[in-house]
Design a protein around this motif. Structure first.
Motif, PDB file in Angstrom:
ATOM      1  N   UNK A 112       0.815  -1.221   0.000  1.00 12.09           N
ATOM      2  CA  UNK A 112       0.000   0.000   0.000  1.00 12.09           C
ATOM      3  C   UNK A 112       0.851   1.275   0.000  1.00 12.09           C
ATOM      4  N   UNK A 113       2.107   1.152  -0.341  1.00 12.95           N
ATOM      5  CA  UNK A 113       3.007   2.305  -0.393  1.00 12.95           C
ATOM      6  C   UNK A 113       3.510   2.503  -1.816  1.00 12.95           C
ATOM      7  N   UNK A 114       3.970   3.715  -2.124  1.00 14.97           N
ATOM      8  CA  UNK A 114       4.496   4.028  -3.448  1.00 14.97           C
ATOM      9  C   UNK A 114       5.766   3.227  -3.716  1.00 14.97           C
ATOM     10  N   UNK A 115       5.772   2.498  -4.812  1.00 16.36           N
ATOM     11  CA  UNK A 115       6.941   1.725  -5.230  1.00 16.36           C
ATOM     12  C   UNK A 115       7.620   2.498  -6.357  1.00 16.36           C
ATOM     13  N   UNK A 116       8.690   3.229  -6.004  1.00 13.79           N
ATOM     14  CA  UNK A 116       9.361   4.076  -6.988  1.00 13.79           C
ATOM     15  C   UNK A 116       9.898   3.250  -8.147  1.00 13.79           C
ATOM     16  N   UNK A 117      10.434   2.077  -7.863  1.00 10.18           N
ATOM     17  CA  UNK A 117      10.976   1.228  -8.930  1.00 10.18           C
ATOM     18  C   UNK A 117       9.879   0.822  -9.910  1.00 10.18           C
ATOM     19  N   UNK A 118       8.687   0.528  -9.397  1.00  7.98           N
ATOM     20  CA  UNK A 118       7.569   0.156 -10.276  1.00  7.98           C
ATOM     21  C   UNK A 118       7.146   1.339 -11.136  1.00  7.98           C
ATOM     22  N   UNK A 119       7.193   2.550 -10.570  1.00  9.14           N
ATOM     23  CA  UNK A 119       6.863   3.740 -11.346  1.00  9.14           C
ATOM     24  C   UNK A 119       7.872   3.935 -12.463  1.00  9.14           C
ATOM     25  N   UNK A 120       9.158   3.833 -12.121  1.00 10.76           N
ATOM     26  CA  UNK A 120      10.201   4.020 -13.129  1.00 10.76           C
ATOM     27  C   UNK A 120      10.093   2.989 -14.243  1.00 10.76           C
ATOM     28  N   UNK A 121       9.707   1.767 -13.876  1.00 15.37           N
ATOM     29  CA  UNK A 121       9.558   0.715 -14.884  1.00 15.37           C
ATOM     30  C   UNK A 121       8.382   0.983 -15.806  1.00 15.37           C
ATOM     31  N   UNK A 122       7.462   1.841 -15.385  1.00 13.56           N
ATOM     32  CA  UNK A 122       6.279   2.149 -16.190  1.00 13.56           C
ATOM     33  C   UNK A 122       6.498   3.322 -17.131  1.00 13.56           C
ATOM     34  N   UNK A 123       7.607   4.035 -16.977  1.00 18.81           N
ATOM     35  CA  UNK A 123       7.873   5.218 -17.794  1.00 18.81           C
ATOM     36  C   UNK A 123       8.209   4.818 -19.226  1.00 18.81           C
ATOM     37  N   UNK A 124       7.582   5.505 -20.195  1.00 19.67           N
ATOM     38  CA  UNK A 124       7.863   5.287 -21.611  1.00 19.67           C
ATOM     39  C   UNK A 124       8.075   6.645 -22.272  1.00 19.67           C
ATOM     40  N   UNK A 125       8.293   6.622 -23.564  1.00 19.57           N
ATOM     41  CA  UNK A 125       8.443   7.873 -24.307  1.00 19.57           C
ATOM     42  C   UNK A 125       7.152   8.683 -24.320  1.00 19.57           C
ATOM     43  N   UNK A 126       6.034   8.034 -24.002  1.00 16.04           N
ATOM     44  CA  UNK A 126       4.745   8.725 -24.003  1.00 16.04           C
ATOM     45  C   UNK A 126       4.395   9.326 -22.642  1.00 16.04           C
ATOM     46  N   UNK A 127       5.204   9.037 -21.628  1.00 16.57           N
ATOM     47  CA  UNK A 127       4.912   9.530 -20.283  1.00 16.57           C
ATOM     48  C   UNK A 127       5.086  11.043 -20.208  1.00 16.57           C
ATOM     49  N   UNK A 128       4.055  11.720 -19.738  1.00 17.92           N
ATOM     50  CA  UNK A 128       4.109  13.171 -19.588  1.00 17.92           C
ATOM     51  C   UNK A 128       4.040  13.607 -18.129  1.00 17.92           C
ATOM     52  N   UNK A 129       3.326  12.852 -17.317  1.00 19.20           N
ATOM     53  CA  UNK A 129       3.146  13.215 -15.912  1.00 19.20           C
ATOM     54  C   UNK A 129       3.220  11.956 -15.053  1.00 19.20           C
ATOM     55  N   UNK A 130       3.830  12.104 -13.888  1.00 17.18           N
ATOM     56  CA  UNK A 130       3.746  11.097 -12.843  1.00 17.18           C
ATOM     57  C   UNK A 130       3.140  11.782 -11.621  1.00 17.18           C
ATOM     58  N   UNK A 131       1.972  11.323 -11.193  1.00 15.23           N
ATOM     59  CA  UNK A 131       1.338  11.869  -9.998  1.00 15.23           C
ATOM     60  C   UNK A 131       1.826  11.087  -8.780  1.00 15.23           C
ATOM     61  N   UNK A 132       2.398  11.787  -7.816  1.00 14.66           N
ATOM     62  CA  UNK A 132       2.874  11.158  -6.586  1.00 14.66           C
ATOM     63  C   UNK A 132       2.394  11.983  -5.401  1.00 14.66           C
ATOM     64  N   UNK A 133       1.753  11.340  -4.434  1.00 19.28           N
ATOM     65  CA  UNK A 133       1.376  12.000  -3.183  1.00 19.28           C
ATOM     66  C   UNK A 133       2.226  11.407  -2.065  1.00 19.28           C
ATOM     67  N   UNK A 134       2.782  12.262  -1.241  1.00 18.78           N
ATOM     68  CA  UNK A 134       3.659  11.777  -0.176  1.00 18.78           C
ATOM     69  C   UNK A 134       3.509  12.657   1.056  1.00 18.78           C
ATOM     70  N   UNK A 135       2.924  12.147   2.134  1.00 18.12           N
ATOM     71  CA  UNK A 135       2.406  10.795   2.337  1.00 18.12           C
ATOM     72  C   UNK A 135       1.285  10.476   1.340  1.00 18.12           C
ATOM     73  N   UNK A 136       1.167   9.194   1.053  1.00 14.99           N
ATOM     74  CA  UNK A 136       0.207   8.795   0.033  1.00 14.99           C
ATOM     75  C   UNK A 136      -1.228   8.992   0.520  1.00 14.99           C
TER      76      UNK A 136
END
Length: 213
Positions: free
Chosen positions: A135-159
């Motif tokens: 139930x916590x933000x997995x930064x590695x999973x976010x980075x693995x999801x980044x592609x050339x089409x990625x424009x925004x990453x929404x992150x709330x911290x604390x989530x």
């Protein structure tokens, strides 16, 4: 004449469902998940609101110059790089509209703020949901999801809404490939990060719903 038809991605938006305000037996409760505070609003914030109530017959400054300059002076920022909105919802929608559109991708975590998918679909962007870790933000999973089409990453911290926390430097500075990251945790002066700070949460002021970006 045919009736107007909404764009297909608009029809895919699931309405926002707020938390409950009462228990099963009808008792009124404080919604901590919505930043309500059982201790009440700050006396200083209440006094400022009452003072402003003496001029309700006049339109406020649409540019919020005094507010932006005050925030900029306190935190050493450029006031021209500060905007404000009606709660973080509006600010996040502005970010999505400014940086993403049909065919672009916006990343957010699975157990994240429910406004993220709404803001994403409203502009026709493709939602990319990164898996969480306990139930916590997995930064590695976010980075693995980044592609050339990625424009925004929404992150709330604390989530929001799980309340889990990731170190700010890891959760924000580890995303250099994103053109625009809207992050409510970082105070680092990075050109690809926009920080949304909601006064609703900070000072228990959900009724006026001010937010600065």
């Amino acid at each position: 004449m045919t009736a107007p038809v909404p764009k297909p991605w608009i029809m895919e938006i699931a309405p926002y469902v707020p938390g409950r305000s009462t228990t099963d037996d009808g008792r009124k409760v404080t919604k901590l998940s919505s930043n309500e505070n059982p201790l009440g609003t700050s006396p200083a914030a209440r006094e400022a609101f009452l003072t402003a109530a003496t001029s309700l017959e006049r339109y406020p400054d649409a540019s919020a110059v005094e507010l932006r300059e005050t925030i900029a002076a306190k935190y050493g920022l450029d006031p021209t790089r500060i905007i404000y909105g009606n709660g973080s919802d509006e600010v996040l929608h502005l970010a999505a509209g400014a940086f993403a559109g049909p065919g672009d991708e916006i990343i957010y975590v699975h157990y994240g703020f429910t406004v993220y998918p709404i803001a994403t679909r409203r502009v026709g962007a493709i939602p990319v949901v990164a898996p969480d870790r306990d139930y916590a933000t997995d930064v590695d999973a976010i980075l693995a999801s980044v592609t050339d089409k990625t424009k925004i990453v929404f992150v709330a911290n604390p989530n929001n809404p799980t309340g889990t926390y990731a170190p700010a430097r890891k959760s924000c500075a580890s995303m250099p490939g994103c053109r625009a990251t809207s992050c409510s945790c970082s105070t680092m002066p990075m050109p690809n990060i926009s920080k949304a700070t909601t006064m609703t949460a900070a000072w228990s002021w959900p009724d006026p719903r001010p937010t600065c970006w």
